[in-house]
Design a protein around this motif. Structure first.
Motif, PDB file in Angstrom:
ATOM      1  N   HIS A 194       0.894  -1.193   0.248  1.00 17.97           N
ATOM      2  CA  HIS A 194      -0.052   0.076   0.034  1.00 17.97           C
ATOM      3  C   HIS A 194       0.904   1.165  -0.037  1.00 17.97           C
ATOM      4  CE1 HIS A 194      -3.513   2.509   0.931  1.00 17.97           C
ATOM      5  NE2 HIS A 194      -2.598   3.132   1.638  1.00 17.97           N
ATOM      6  N   ASN A 195       0.548   2.165  -0.705  1.00 14.44           N
ATOM      7  CA  ASN A 195       1.294   3.196  -1.143  1.00 14.44           C
ATOM      8  C   ASN A 195       0.466   4.487  -0.846  1.00 14.44           C
ATOM      9  OD1 ASN A 195       3.744   1.956  -1.906  1.00 14.44           O
ATOM     10  ND2 ASN A 195       2.960   1.561  -3.739  1.00 14.44           N
ATOM     11  N   SER A 196       0.992   5.590  -0.229  1.00 11.89           N
ATOM     12  CA  SER A 196       0.120   6.873  -0.011  1.00 11.89           C
ATOM     13  C   SER A 196       0.847   8.004  -0.158  1.00 11.89           C
ATOM     14  CB  SER A 196      -0.784   6.667   1.214  1.00 11.89           C
ATOM     15  OG  SER A 196      -0.079   7.051   2.550  1.00 11.89           O
ATOM     16  N   ASN A 197       0.244   9.085  -0.675  1.00 10.00           N
ATOM     17  CA  ASN A 197       0.839  10.485  -0.913  1.00 10.00           C
ATOM     18  C   ASN A 197      -0.419  11.544  -0.457  1.00 10.00           C
ATOM     19  OD1 ASN A 197       2.463  12.238  -1.358  1.00 10.00           O
ATOM     20  ND2 ASN A 197       1.953  12.301  -3.673  1.00 10.00           N
ATOM     21  N   GLN A 198      -0.028  12.392   0.720  1.00 14.61           N
ATOM     22  CA  GLN A 198      -1.042  13.340   1.053  1.00 14.61           C
ATOM     23  C   GLN A 198      -0.502  14.565   0.283  1.00 14.61           C
ATOM     24  OE1 GLN A 198      -2.959  12.917   3.441  1.00 14.61           O
ATOM     25  NE2 GLN A 198      -4.042  14.748   3.346  1.00 14.61           N
ATOM     26  N   VAL A 199      -1.413  15.246  -0.491  1.00 17.83           N
ATOM     27  CA  VAL A 199      -1.389  16.513  -1.250  1.00 17.83           C
ATOM     28  C   VAL A 199      -2.609  17.188  -0.735  1.00 17.83           C
ATOM     29  CG1 VAL A 199      -1.389  17.642  -3.463  1.00 17.83           C
ATOM     30  CG2 VAL A 199      -0.280  15.267  -3.179  1.00 17.83           C
ATOM     31  N   GLY A 200      -2.061  18.294  -0.010  1.00 13.79           N
ATOM     32  CA  GLY A 200      -3.180  18.909   0.632  1.00 13.79           C
ATOM     33  C   GLY A 200      -4.176  18.270   1.397  1.00 13.79           C
ATOM     34  N   ASN A 201      -5.617  18.656   1.233  1.00 14.36           N
ATOM     35  CA  ASN A 201      -6.377  17.786   1.974  1.00 14.36           C
ATOM     36  C   ASN A 201      -6.677  16.233   1.267  1.00 14.36           C
ATOM     37  OD1 ASN A 201      -7.019  19.674   4.007  1.00 14.36           O
ATOM     38  ND2 ASN A 201      -8.231  20.650   2.623  1.00 14.36           N
ATOM     39  N   THR A 202      -6.148  15.889   0.311  1.00 11.59           N
ATOM     40  CA  THR A 202      -6.340  14.656  -0.243  1.00 11.59           C
ATOM     41  C   THR A 202      -5.439  13.638  -0.152  1.00 11.59           C
ATOM     42  OG1 THR A 202      -7.700  16.017  -2.080  1.00 11.59           O
ATOM     43  CG2 THR A 202      -7.126  13.440  -2.592  1.00 11.59           C
ATOM     44  N   GLN A 203      -5.586  12.497   0.127  1.00 12.23           N
ATOM     45  CA  GLN A 203      -4.785  11.362   0.110  1.00 12.23           C
ATOM     46  C   GLN A 203      -4.962  10.489  -1.177  1.00 12.23           C
ATOM     47  OE1 GLN A 203      -4.889   8.630   3.573  1.00 12.23           O
ATOM     48  NE2 GLN A 203      -2.865   8.131   3.120  1.00 12.23           N
ATOM     49  N   TYR A 204      -3.896  10.296  -1.731  1.00 10.92           N
ATOM     50  CA  TYR A 204      -4.009   9.358  -2.845  1.00 10.92           C
ATOM     51  C   TYR A 204      -3.422   8.131  -2.536  1.00 10.92           C
ATOM     52  CZ  TYR A 204      -5.073  13.697  -5.363  1.00 10.92           C
ATOM     53  OH  TYR A 204      -5.627  14.915  -5.722  1.00 10.92           O
ATOM     54  N   TYR A 205      -3.557   7.022  -3.167  1.00 10.80           N
ATOM     55  CA  TYR A 205      -3.343   5.655  -2.406  1.00 10.80           C
ATOM     56  C   TYR A 205      -3.556   4.802  -3.660  1.00 10.80           C
ATOM     57  CZ  TYR A 205      -8.079   4.807  -1.461  1.00 10.80           C
ATOM     58  OH  TYR A 205      -9.535   4.876  -1.391  1.00 10.80           O
ATOM     59  N   ASN A 206      -2.440   3.715  -3.586  1.00 14.77           N
ATOM     60  CA  ASN A 206      -2.574   2.509  -4.449  1.00 14.77           C
ATOM     61  C   ASN A 206      -1.916   1.442  -3.802  1.00 14.77           C
ATOM     62  OD1 ASN A 206       0.213   2.234  -5.484  1.00 14.77           O
ATOM     63  ND2 ASN A 206      -0.097   4.369  -6.171  1.00 14.77           N
ATOM     64  N   GLY A 207      -2.118   0.481  -4.381  1.00  8.07           N
ATOM     65  CA  GLY A 207      -1.424  -1.026  -3.947  1.00  8.07           C
ATOM     66  C   GLY A 207      -2.109  -2.141  -4.449  1.00  8.07           C
ATOM     67  N   SER A 208      -1.508  -3.230  -3.856  1.00  5.35           N
ATOM     68  CA  SER A 208      -2.284  -4.634  -4.388  1.00  5.35           C
ATOM     69  C   SER A 208      -2.409  -5.450  -2.910  1.00  5.35           C
ATOM     70  CB  SER A 208      -1.218  -5.191  -5.321  1.00  5.35           C
ATOM     71  OG  SER A 208      -0.080  -5.639  -4.585  1.00  5.35           O
ATOM     72  N   ASN A 209      -3.683  -6.000  -3.020  1.00  5.89           N
ATOM     73  CA  ASN A 209      -4.092  -6.842  -1.745  1.00  5.89           C
ATOM     74  C   ASN A 209      -3.183  -7.987  -1.706  1.00  5.89           C
ATOM     75  OD1 ASN A 209      -5.597  -8.521  -3.289  1.00  5.89           O
ATOM     76  ND2 ASN A 209      -7.396  -7.733  -2.912  1.00  5.89           N
ATOM     77  N   SER A 210      -3.574  -8.972  -0.600  1.00  8.80           N
ATOM     78  CA  SER A 210      -2.797 -10.089  -0.680  1.00  8.80           C
ATOM     79  C   SER A 210      -3.156 -11.319  -1.611  1.00  8.80           C
ATOM     80  CB  SER A 210      -3.103 -10.807   0.847  1.00  8.80           C
ATOM     81  OG  SER A 210      -4.253 -10.911   1.224  1.00  8.80           O
ATOM     82  N   GLN A 211      -4.303 -10.951  -2.323  1.00 13.53           N
ATOM     83  CA  GLN A 211      -4.742 -11.905  -3.347  1.00 13.53           C
ATOM     84  C   GLN A 211      -4.151 -11.384  -4.808  1.00 13.53           C
ATOM     85  OE1 GLN A 211      -7.436 -10.830  -1.082  1.00 13.53           O
ATOM     86  NE2 GLN A 211      -6.541 -12.704   0.133  1.00 13.53           N
ATOM     87  N   GLY A 212      -3.271 -10.307  -4.684  1.00 17.33           N
ATOM     88  CA  GLY A 212      -2.787  -9.835  -6.017  1.00 17.33           C
ATOM     89  C   GLY A 212      -3.536  -9.042  -6.776  1.00 17.33           C
ATOM     90  N   LYS A 213      -4.612  -8.492  -6.057  1.00 18.75           N
ATOM     91  CA  LYS A 213      -5.669  -7.569  -6.785  1.00 18.75           C
ATOM     92  C   LYS A 213      -5.051  -6.034  -6.756  1.00 18.75           C
ATOM     93  CE  LYS A 213      -8.996 -10.669  -7.802  1.00 18.75           C
ATOM     94  NZ  LYS A 213      -8.217 -11.762  -8.153  1.00 18.75           N
ATOM     95  N   SER A 214      -5.052  -5.383  -7.736  1.00 17.30           N
ATOM     96  CA  SER A 214      -4.574  -3.897  -7.579  1.00 17.30           C
ATOM     97  C   SER A 214      -5.593  -2.957  -7.448  1.00 17.30           C
ATOM     98  CB  SER A 214      -3.837  -3.384  -8.860  1.00 17.30           C
ATOM     99  OG  SER A 214      -2.642  -4.358  -8.938  1.00 17.30           O
ATOM    100  N   TYR A 215      -5.326  -1.779  -6.703  1.00 20.92           N
ATOM    101  CA  TYR A 215      -6.229  -0.952  -6.510  1.00 20.92           C
ATOM    102  C   TYR A 215      -5.596   0.671  -6.482  1.00 20.92           C
ATOM    103  CZ  TYR A 215      -4.507  -0.663  -1.667  1.00 20.92           C
ATOM    104  OH  TYR A 215      -3.741  -0.981  -0.794  1.00 20.92           O
ATOM    105  N   ILE A 216      -6.466   1.477  -6.688  1.00 22.80           N
ATOM    106  CA  ILE A 216      -6.036   2.955  -6.761  1.00 22.80           C
ATOM    107  C   ILE A 216      -7.263   3.574  -6.167  1.00 22.80           C
ATOM    108  CG2 ILE A 216      -6.748   3.353  -9.002  1.00 22.80           C
ATOM    109  CD1 ILE A 216      -4.112   4.998  -9.412  1.00 22.80           C
ATOM    110  N   GLY A 217      -6.901   4.953  -5.472  1.00 21.28           N
ATOM    111  CA  GLY A 217      -7.883   5.653  -5.313  1.00 21.28           C
ATOM    112  C   GLY A 217      -7.506   7.072  -4.203  1.00 21.28           C
ATOM    113  N   ASN A 218      -8.228   7.598  -3.644  1.00 25.72           N
ATOM    114  CA  ASN A 218      -8.197   8.785  -2.947  1.00 25.72           C
ATOM    115  C   ASN A 218      -9.196   9.214  -1.972  1.00 25.72           C
ATOM    116  OD1 ASN A 218     -10.262  10.961  -4.159  1.00 25.72           O
ATOM    117  ND2 ASN A 218      -9.163  10.021  -6.073  1.00 25.72           N
ATOM    118  N   CYS A 219      -8.888   9.926  -0.941  1.00 27.22           N
ATOM    119  CA  CYS A 219      -9.846  10.219   0.209  1.00 27.22           C
ATOM    120  C   CYS A 219      -9.545  11.859   0.248  1.00 27.22           C
ATOM    121  CB  CYS A 219      -9.588   9.436   1.323  1.00 27.22           C
ATOM    122  SG  CYS A 219      -9.923   7.723   1.537  1.00 27.22           S
ATOM    123  N   ASN A 220     -10.824  12.489   0.458  1.00 25.73           N
ATOM    124  CA  ASN A 220     -10.879  13.842   0.649  1.00 25.73           C
ATOM    125  C   ASN A 220     -11.977  14.261   1.839  1.00 25.73           C
ATOM    126  OD1 ASN A 220     -12.100  16.710   0.067  1.00 25.73           O
ATOM    127  ND2 ASN A 220     -10.348  16.735  -1.227  1.00 25.73           N
TER     128      ASN A 220
END
Length: 131
Positions: free
Chosen positions: A93-119
């Motif tokens: 899991h990788n995350s990067n905070q830019v202002g009020n938004t956190q951007y993230y991506n990674g892969s779970n333990s089944q090898g499925k990738s994901y990407i997203g953000n929270c604000n």
């Protein structure tokens, strides 16, 4: 699917914020940067080692005999976390905070990738790949 990703993000935040673990069901001992917490309710033991921007957590359940781990490296507003679940499967899991938004991506333990953000104003959005 979104709920599973948010649980993973929540787990990462809980483990990397381990100093908050000391509660009525936990017994923690050691120094600020090297400590062990025993959760009497679940049987989990967590060994936490912090040095610089790196936090390593090794966990073990005395009741089931299972173990899992994670390693987080933090540089400013960026965090890189990798780990192994109780079955030995790796995840990241990788995350990067830019202002009020956190951007993230990674892969779970089944090898499925994901990407997203929270604000805080619009909530979270996650997309999964590899299904």
């Amino acid at each position: 699917l979104w709920g599973m990703n948010m649980r993973k993000i929540g787990l990462i935040l809980i483990i990397t914020s381990f100093s908050a673990l000391a509660n009525a069901n936990s017994n923690c001992f050691g120094s600020e940067n090297f400590y062990t917490c025993n959760d009497l309710k679940t049987g989990n033991t967590h060994q936490v080692n912090k040095f610089g921007g790196t936090t390593q957590v090794n966990s073990y359940n005395t009741r089931t005999g299972t173990s899992w781990s994670q390693n987080t490296q933090t540089y400013g507003g960026q965090s890189y976390t990798s780990g192994r679940d109780k079955n030995g499967n790796s995840w990241q899991h990788n995350s990067n905070q830019v202002g009020n938004t956190q951007y993230y991506n990674g892969s779970n333990s089944q090898g499925k990738s994901y990407i997203g953000n929270c604000n805080p104003y619009i909530g979270c959005s996650t997309s999964k790949f590899g299904q």
